[in-house]
Structure formats: C-alpha cells, structure tokens
Design a protein around this motif. Structure first.
Motif, PDB file in Angstrom:
ATOM      1  N   SER A 132     -48.955  -8.188 -45.467  1.00  0.00           N
ATOM      2  CA  SER A 132     -49.696  -7.536 -46.598  1.00  0.00           C
ATOM      3  C   SER A 132     -50.052  -8.315 -47.664  1.00  0.00           C
ATOM      4  CB  SER A 132     -48.873  -6.369 -47.272  1.00  0.00           C
ATOM      5  OG  SER A 132     -47.808  -6.550 -47.717  1.00  0.00           O
TER       6      SER A 132
ATOM      7  N   GLY B   2     -53.589  -7.273 -47.217  1.00  0.00           N
ATOM      8  CA  GLY B   2     -53.591  -5.959 -48.023  1.00  0.00           C
ATOM      9  C   GLY B   2     -52.972  -4.768 -47.574  1.00  0.00           C
ATOM     10  N   ASP B   3     -53.284  -3.661 -47.991  1.00  0.00           N
ATOM     11  CA  ASP B   3     -52.541  -2.365 -48.170  1.00  0.00           C
ATOM     12  C   ASP B   3     -52.346  -2.097 -46.678  1.00  0.00           C
ATOM     13  OD1 ASP B   3     -51.329  -0.023 -49.443  1.00  0.00           O
ATOM     14  OD2 ASP B   3     -52.803   0.938 -48.074  1.00  0.00           O
TER      15      ASP B   3
ATOM     16  N   ARG C 138     -45.534  -7.644 -51.828  1.00  0.00           N
ATOM     17  CA  ARG C 138     -46.546  -8.233 -52.571  1.00  0.00           C
ATOM     18  C   ARG C 138     -47.746  -8.018 -51.805  1.00  0.00           C
ATOM     19  NH1 ARG C 138     -44.935 -10.754 -57.090  1.00  0.00           N
ATOM     20  NH2 ARG C 138     -42.712 -11.203 -57.407  1.00  0.00           N
ATOM     21  N   VAL C 139     -48.677  -7.202 -52.279  1.00  0.00           N
ATOM     22  CA  VAL C 139     -49.733  -6.778 -51.581  1.00  0.00           C
ATOM     23  C   VAL C 139     -51.021  -7.553 -52.382  1.00  0.00           C
ATOM     24  CG1 VAL C 139     -51.384  -4.682 -50.847  1.00  0.00           C
ATOM     25  CG2 VAL C 139     -48.764  -4.701 -51.096  1.00  0.00           C
ATOM     26  N   LYS C 140     -51.842  -8.013 -51.253  1.00  0.00           N
ATOM     27  CA  LYS C 140     -53.255  -8.554 -51.626  1.00  0.00           C
ATOM     28  C   LYS C 140     -54.033  -7.742 -52.448  1.00  0.00           C
ATOM     29  CE  LYS C 140     -57.049 -11.270 -49.815  1.00  0.00           C
ATOM     30  NZ  LYS C 140     -57.649 -12.045 -48.540  1.00  0.00           N
ATOM     31  N   GLY C 141     -54.416  -8.107 -53.538  1.00  0.00           N
ATOM     32  CA  GLY C 141     -55.315  -7.471 -54.347  1.00  0.00           C
ATOM     33  C   GLY C 141     -54.638  -6.486 -55.598  1.00  0.00           C
ATOM     34  N   GLU C 142     -53.172  -6.612 -55.361  1.00  0.00           N
ATOM     35  CA  GLU C 142     -52.434  -5.745 -56.622  1.00  0.00           C
ATOM     36  C   GLU C 142     -51.712  -6.756 -57.256  1.00  0.00           C
ATOM     37  OE1 GLU C 142     -50.081  -2.728 -54.631  1.00  0.00           O
ATOM     38  OE2 GLU C 142     -51.624  -2.114 -53.398  1.00  0.00           O
ATOM     39  N   LYS C 143     -51.752  -6.542 -58.720  1.00  0.00           N
ATOM     40  CA  LYS C 143     -51.050  -7.490 -59.592  1.00  0.00           C
ATOM     41  C   LYS C 143     -49.584  -7.395 -59.511  1.00  0.00           C
ATOM     42  CE  LYS C 143     -55.034  -7.812 -62.741  1.00  0.00           C
ATOM     43  NZ  LYS C 143     -55.332  -7.614 -64.230  1.00  0.00           N
ATOM     44  N   LYS C 144     -49.052  -6.121 -59.057  1.00  0.00           N
ATOM     45  CA  LYS C 144     -47.590  -5.839 -59.338  1.00  0.00           C
ATOM     46  C   LYS C 144     -47.097  -5.638 -57.933  1.00  0.00           C
ATOM     47  CE  LYS C 144     -47.466  -4.157 -64.071  1.00  0.00           C
ATOM     48  NZ  LYS C 144     -47.187  -3.079 -64.886  1.00  0.00           N
TER      49      LYS C 144
ATOM     50  N   ARG D 128     -44.691  -4.036 -55.196  1.00  0.00           N
ATOM     51  CA  ARG D 128     -44.178  -2.708 -54.731  1.00  0.00           C
ATOM     52  C   ARG D 128     -42.612  -2.877 -54.480  1.00  0.00           C
ATOM     53  NH1 ARG D 128     -48.476   0.621 -50.943  1.00  0.00           N
ATOM     54  NH2 ARG D 128     -50.401  -0.364 -51.800  1.00  0.00           N
TER      55      ARG D 128
ATOM     56  N   ALA E 124     -44.485   2.326 -52.654  1.00  0.00           N
ATOM     57  CA  ALA E 124     -44.710   2.026 -53.946  1.00  0.00           C
ATOM     58  C   ALA E 124     -43.718   2.173 -55.042  1.00  0.00           C
ATOM     59  CB  ALA E 124     -46.097   2.442 -54.385  1.00  0.00           C
TER      60      ALA E 124
END
Length: 863
Positions: free
Chosen positions: A127, A131-132, A388-394, A396, A417
C-alpha cells in the motif's frame, strides 16, 4: 514510430538490436500485439507526458548491460557472466562469496521490480506504493508476520548463511548504486525509488513461498463451517471421513469465533492485483538406468504455481572451483532451488504436509491481552504495526496480538485505520470469573527458526545420496517431496520439512487453545520421514498424492491431492521398457483425464433416461448431440475438445445442484473458489476432491444428497439432465449456438498478468494472453482453474517450470518456464519462452563451457 520521431534518440547497438527484435515480435504476434504496440506509444505519451523520442529511450533504458566490463563493488575477484541465447546467465566466480554477489547483481539487472514487489508483498508494504487498494492484504501479511519470522531467521543464521545473504545483498545494492537513472519502467510509473536490499528481504520471500506451500488453516475453517451446517455425522458421510472423531469441534457448546466474517474478509481481498503467493501442485518422477535408453537415470519435474508476468522463476548457472549448480532460482534469493550440480539432480513437489493449526483462545473481555492457559491467565505479546499508505500523511496504526501458539487472526476483520478491537465470539462468564472472548490463533512451523537456506547450499554441493540427505535434514519449510538421481546410477526419494506431531487430533478443524490436549509435542524425526533409495520398481513418482499408507506411524495430512496425476504418470512410464527424454516430454504434455471415465460411465448408462427427461424437452437434438459427443470422447482434455468443454461445464453444474441445498453460500468455496485468491489462487482443500465426491454420489445413487429446486428428492438422472440443460443454455448464451465452437480452450485459457497489468491500458504493455489451454486439475498437464462461471481466462495454476535432466550428459537436459528470463517488457527475453511453453516444448540447458560459448549472447566481466 517514424524516423522523425527517433532522430534525437541515441542509437547504440543494443537499441538497434532491440528495435529489430521488437519489430519482429510485433509482426509475428498479429492483431493482439499490434494493439499492444499502439498501447505502448499511447501509454508512454499520456502517462509520462514527455516527447516521444524521450519516451522511447525511457522504454529501453532499463535493459541490462550484458557485454563488456563493469566495476562491481564488493567483489573479491573477477567474475565472468556469459549469457546464452535464452538470456540464461552462466556465472563463473573464483569463490562462493563472489558467485552470490554476482547472482544478486544479475537478478537486479533483470528482475528488480519483481524482487521489489515480492519483498513488499511478503512484508505487508504494498500500500506504500499503490495506495488504499492493498491495505487489506498488507494488514493480513503483517498479522501473519512473515517479516517477524524472517527477522528471527536472520538473527539465528549461521556464519555461512549470513555471508551468502550479505554477498547477495551487496550485489543487488551495487546495481542500485550504479543505475539510479536506469530503473525498470514500473518504478517510473509508480514514482518511487527502491530502498537498499537487506538479507531479510531474501529470507522473507522464502517465508512467503513456505506460506503459500503450507497447509491447512483455511481448510480447517472450511471444514468447520461444513460441520456447523451439517453436523458431524452428515459431514463424515459427505467428505468420506469422520472428522469429528479425528479432531472434534466443541459442537453446540462453543461456536468457532467469527467464521463467516473471516471468510467474507478473505474474499474481499480478491479485487487487488493478480499477484500470488504460490500454492504448490507439482509432478516429479525419476527412473534409473535399467529403464532408460542411456543406461543412466532421467529425472523430470514440473512444479505447478500461479501464472504471472514475469515468471516466478529465473534460470541461472553458478560455477565456483568447489562446486557448480544450474537450474531455476527465485529472484531475491541466493540459491538454485531446482536443478542439478556436477554429480546429482533433484526435483520437488509440494508434500502437502499439514504444518498449520488454528487454536481457539479464550481472552479476557476486560483486558484484551490476557488469555486463558489452563486455569490461569497469561499475557499475550503485542506487536505494534503501522501501515503507510500512498497519499496519506499519517500511518494507520494497529496491534497484532500473539499468543503462545501464534498471531490472533481475527484482527484482520477490523478497520486498520484504528487500533484493533475485539471481534471474537462471546463466551458466558463462569461464576466468579470474568467474561471471555473467543479468538483464533495460528500455529505454523514457519515461525520456528528456519535452516532452509543452509539446506539449499548443502544440496547444491552434494555429490551423493548421503550428502543430499544430510543437507535435507536441515530443510525446515515448506515440506517438499524430493526426487533424486546421481551420475553413479542411483535414484531416491525423501520427504523433507518440519512435520508436527500432535498430542491429539489430526489438524482437521480449530481446537481449544487453553488446554494442552491438542499441543504439538515435537516433530517427526528426519529418519522417520518417508524415503526410499534405489527402489525395486526402478522408479519414483510423486504428484502431491499421499506417499504413505495407513500403516505409516505418523500423521502427515488430511489434504493431499487425489492421486490421478501420479497414477497416469505411472501408467505411461510402464508402457515402455526403455524410456528417453523425448518420452518424458510426451508425458509432461499428457491431457488424459482419468475422472472423466466415471462421468462417461454415467452418461452412457443413463443415455436414454437423460434424453427423455423433462428438463431437456426443448433441447432434443442439441442434447442428443451433446451426449453423443461425451460418449464418443477419448477423454483427452485438449484445447480443441468440444466434449471436454461439455464434461467440465456439466460437472460444474452437477456439483452446484448437489451441494447448494446443503452448503448454501459455502458451495463455491467447497468446489474450489479459495478463501483468498491473492494469497492462494485456488486453495480450497477440496478443489480436486469436490467433483470426486459429486461423482461418488451420482454413481452410488446417494439419494440423501440429491434434491431439486423445490427441495423434493431427486435422482442421478435428474441431476445430470438438469446439469446438461444448464450447460447447453450457458454455452449457447455465452459462447455460440454452434456446438463445434464449444471448445475447452475457449472456456479455459491461460493469461499472464503483471501486477500493474490490472490497470488499463498498462495491461496491453505488461500482460500476455489469453491463450487456449488444455488439461485440468487431474491431468498430468496440470491446469487448475477456479470452477466458477465464466471459466474463461481462469487457469490459475500450471507448470511454472518444466525440466528433464539427463544424467548421462547434462548438455542433453532441457527446460522451459512460462514467460522468459527478463522482467523488462522491452526485452526479447520478456516472453520468448512462452511459445515453447504453450506447445509443451523446451530449450536446451547448456552446462559445458564449450556449449555455453557456442550459444553465447553476451559476455560481461565484473571486476
């Protein structure tokens, strides 16, 4: 692409060669490939938004340097890499450390993206780059904990293994340092740069392979669900064994926690990418010189693993002064996994040993890390994970709870999450005791310290049966059936891998974890594992079948394959007193379907009753033609077989009609649609047994299982007639009205999908196929598919490597894998073996330096 478009592109010899090869391939692959060529130009223009000339350079720039000289940091001495015309590297080094360093460099040259995806998939980090969409799969992999297990292996590695892994990593990292601007196309498209390679990245992929070859936690869940639906007596009748006695579930007192939710969650991951951790089916056999034209043994092997682009395997030949070995390697791992050295040859199949158990744990509902052991409470370990998910700052965050048996699997159902909550079934509190929650924990031999690389190194340098077995004594996981031959004329068989001894039960279903009644008390001693040396039959055959009878003192598995492939191989080997490598090649291509004999007996015996059945009232002529096709069939499941298509489709509808009234929504899983197509493409324990159960019911007229749509009692004729009607209707609607177009290869096709090929139009660049394909799960030409309509493009598992090794002359050996050596779509070696593989042919496996130089494509000096 016109000359104008190309005028600003550097025109070195390698690019010129590539242009000629690419144009030749385009011309030969007709309209499908013409569209691929257009897609290449369109994708590069739209996705990367650069001048056409620059994009053509981007397309070809990852191609490896295969001739000349390069300085490779970390080498102790000069290494020579000779690639033959199939792109197979023959690596000549003056010591063991350098040969593995060079192997890491060559792997990175050809398969860096493949290696990157493998380590991310096994470590639960996909991810981060896509991403998600990959979160569910990453979460499952973090819970299973392959990376934790790999870290344990690394911390306990021997000095030799550590040196080998470090040398390999140095080779990979040298490539990364030397080629920061020449990374494979996938890195450009996903816009990321790979991290340095670490020895644990090699170990984690070995763990992933072991996980994919392992049994049988998902089978335990399936059987448990069937037990809950049918009860122990009817389950025993359906499956043909008394599972409740073998390993009882606490029926009517404690339900297995969250069974339906786990099955649903596992199915939700199927929409991710077509990237698979292999589930292994395979054939291997060996005959001694008394049965060959050469007077020395012949050995064949074709491991059956998921079809993908690029191939799972990479061919290589490693040469040092002390030893040399050739065969197939796993990109990312410094070993020859299957092949031969100067003195011996070996091949492997999955032994289908049950090396996994699920335990029902009692957790304190108020303190979720406390769980019951006997009458006391123990504290579980907690591993803190962050996705760590592409496109997300924080990131999970979530926690993985680990009991004395292993990780708690229930956590996968909750939202990653958030911190994992409690999702187990509630058990009523005992007077004076806190309320408890029931959860499932997984025990697996892969969590123990592994010595599999140590064993692999020993196999590569073994010179006789005794040294070969001594090496296999270190083999930890996965459990494999090894066949063996040596140039002295000996042959043998050894099952290798940790095999649990259970205090009670046979691993059929989840068992209570708060007691030691179902504990593992140790592992089967190596000398007590099945083995044979120079058997009186002068041959050995294995094909995922049971290799021991009921008299064997230890329990190995409830879930071996049905044995038809092994029987057919034995039948074919017995047809000649002397066998050649060509005879072995014919056997590998065999598509005779033994179970079809039983089906054909039914259609012949009930011919007129089926034709006269009301279900076929409107299909008189078509039904007669269909039955005539079936009854005249030679049971060869070739791609052009109309009868083969009728057989497979009618059998599918018969299974649906037999099992749906009793199993409901479990039917698809039972007949072969596995719980998790990403990690197990077809992992139902009954994928090759459900249709045998159906044939048994129909042959024996077991009326208690036969019902019509209204629930009224039915007969075998009712089931068959309605299934034939379903088949004709489906084929006319989805294929053609012309019966001659109902060919098995139109329904059953092989597609080679790249991880990024799931996204259009990338599929036109990276994917290959579909191609009409014969066989099924029970044919020697193994082509397992998910029995769910539409069947098309559904060949999930087939021969990932075919080898025939000639102990009289290694240069006469042959092999092929499904795609090609390269992971670069711009390379002619991306798919140059595919035509051979589809036709059941091979290429030469050159061993002698004379032959290697005669067929060289390039010579690279690393110094």
């Amino acid at each position: 692409m016109s000359a104008t478009h190309l005028k600003n592109i550097p025109t070195d010899a390698r690019f010129a060669d590539f242009q000629l090869e690419f144009k030749s391939n385009l011309k030969s692959m007709s309209e499908m490939s013409r569209n691929r060529k257009l897609a290449v130009a369109g994708l590069l223009t739209a996705a990367i938004a650069a001048p056409i000339a620059g994009l053509a350079y981007l397309w070809r720039r990852p191609l490896p340097i295969i001739s000349g000289r390069l300085e490779l940091p970390g080498l102790n001495d000069r290494v020579q890499v000779i690639r033959d015309k199939w792109g197979v590297p023959h690596i000549y080094a003056r010591n063991e450390t350098d040969v593995f360093c060079a192997q890491g460099f060559v792997h990175a040259q050809e398969r860096l993206w493949h290696m990157e995806l493998n380590r991310r998939l096994a470590s639960g980090r996909v991810s981060e780059i896509v991403g998600d969409i990959a979160v569910g799969t990453d979460q499952l992999m973090r819970i299973i904990g392959l990376r934790r297990a790999a870290k344990n292996d690394w911390e306990n590695a021997s000095e030799r293994v550590a040196n080998v892994l470090n040398a390999y990593a140095r080779g990979v990292n040298a490539f990364l340092e030397m080629n920061p601007k020449k990374l494979p196309l996938e890195f450009t498209l996903l816009r990321f740069t790979p991290e340095p390679w670490h020895p644990m990245d090699s170990l984690v992929w070995i763990k992933m392979m072991a996980w994919g070859q392992g049994l049988n936690w998902d089978a335990e869940l399936l059987r448990s669900a069937i037990l809950e639906r049918l009860g122990p007596d009817r389950t025993a009748k359906l499956l043909g064994s008394d599972l409740s006695a073998a390993n009882p579930v606490i029926m009517n007192q404690t339900r297995i926690p969250g069974l339906e939710r786990l099955a649903a969650a596992l199915r939700q991951a199927q929409d991710f990418m077509n990237v698979s951790a292999p589930i292994g089916m395979s054939n291997n056999w060996v005959v001694d010189g008394t049965k060959t034209t050469t007077g020395l043994p012949l050995l064949a092997n074709d491991p059956h693993l998921p079809l993908q682009m690029p191939s799972l395997w990479y061919e290589a030949h490693l040469i040092t002064p002390a030893w040399q070995a050739a065969g197939v390697t796993l990109p990312g791992v410094p070993l020859i996994v299957i092949g031969h050295n100067s003195d011996i040859a070996w091949g492997v199949t999955n032994a289908f040993v049950d090396a996994q158990d699920l335990y029902i744990e009692k957790f304190d509902a108020q303190e979720p890390t406390r769980y019951r052991v006997g009458n006391d409470w123990e504290s579980a370990q907690v591993a803190h994970e962050e996705l760590r998910v592409k496109g997300e700052k924080k990131p999970r965050p979530f926690d993985v709870t680990i009991t004395r048996h292993g990780p708690v699997m229930d956590a996968w159902w909750s939202n990653p999450a958030k911190r994992m909550g409690s999702h187990g079934a509630k058990a009523p509190p005992t007077q004076g005791q806190p309320a408890e929650e029931l959860k499932l924990a997984l025990k697996w031999v892969g969590y123990d310290v592994s010595r599999t690389i140590e064993a692999g190194l020993g196999i590569m340098s073994a010179s006789n049966w005794q040294e070969f077995r001594a090496a296999l004594n270190d083999w930890t996981e996965p459990a494999l059936s090894f066949v063996y031959a040596d140039r002295a004329g000996n042959i043998g068989y050894q099952l290798a891998g940790k095999t649990p001894i259970r205090k009670n039960g046979k691993g059929a279903t989840p068992v209570p974890g708060w007691t030691d009644e179902y504990a593992w008390t140790g592992h089967v001693p190596f000398d007590e594992l099945p083995h044979t040396y120079n058997p009186p039959e002068h041959l050995v055959v294995t094909a995922n079948n049971a290799v021991v009878g009921k008299e064997y003192q230890h329990h190995l598995s409830l879930d071996t394959m049905n044995g038809f492939r092994a029987k057919r191989i034995l039948d074919l080997l017995s047809q000649s007193d002397t066998l050649s490598a060509d005879d072995f090649a014919v056997i590998q291509k065999d598509v005779y379907c033994i179970p079809a004999e039983s089906f054909q007996k039914l259609t012949r015996a009930f011919y007129y009753a089926i034709l006269m059945h009301p279900a076929l009232g409107k299909r008189g002529l078509t039904a007669r033609e269909a039955l005539d096709e079936l009854n005249a069939w030679d049971r060869q499941l070739s791609p052009d077989s109309t009868a083969g298509a009728l057989y497979e489709t009618t059998l599918y509808f018969a299974m649906k009609r037999l099992f749906s009234p009793w199993l409901g929504d479990l039917t698809a899983t039972f007949i072969g649609l596995g719980f998790h197509p990403l990690l197990h493409p077809i992992n139902s324990a009954y994928v090759d047994r459900a249709y045998l159960i159906a044939l048994r019911i129909l042959e024996n007229e077991e009326s208690e299982w036969m019902r019509d749509e209204s629930g009224a009692p039915a007969t075998s004729v009712d089931i068959l007639a309605n299934a034939l009607n379903d088949t004709i209707q489906w084929l006319e609607t989805n294929v053609a009205f012309d019966m001659q177009k109902w060919q098995w290869g139109e329904l059953h096709r092989a597609r080679f999908q790249h991880a990024l090929g799931a996204v259009k139009p990338l599929n036109l660049i990276f994917n290959r196929g579909p191609f009409p394909y014969g066989g099924d799960t029970s044919t020697v030409w193994q082509a397992a598919f998910v029995p769910e309509l539409p069947i098309a493009d559904s060949v999930a598992v087939s021969a990932s490597w075919r080898q025939i090794l000639d102990l009289s002359n290694w240069d006469n050996s042959r092999g092929v894998h499904p795609t090609g050596q390269s992971g670069h779509p711009a390379s002619r070696h991306y798919d140059d073996q595919m035509p051979l593989w589809l036709a059941g042919k091979h290429h030469a496996l050159w061993w002698s330096r004379e032959k290697i130089l005669e067929h060289q494509e390039g010579v690279l000096i690393l110094e």
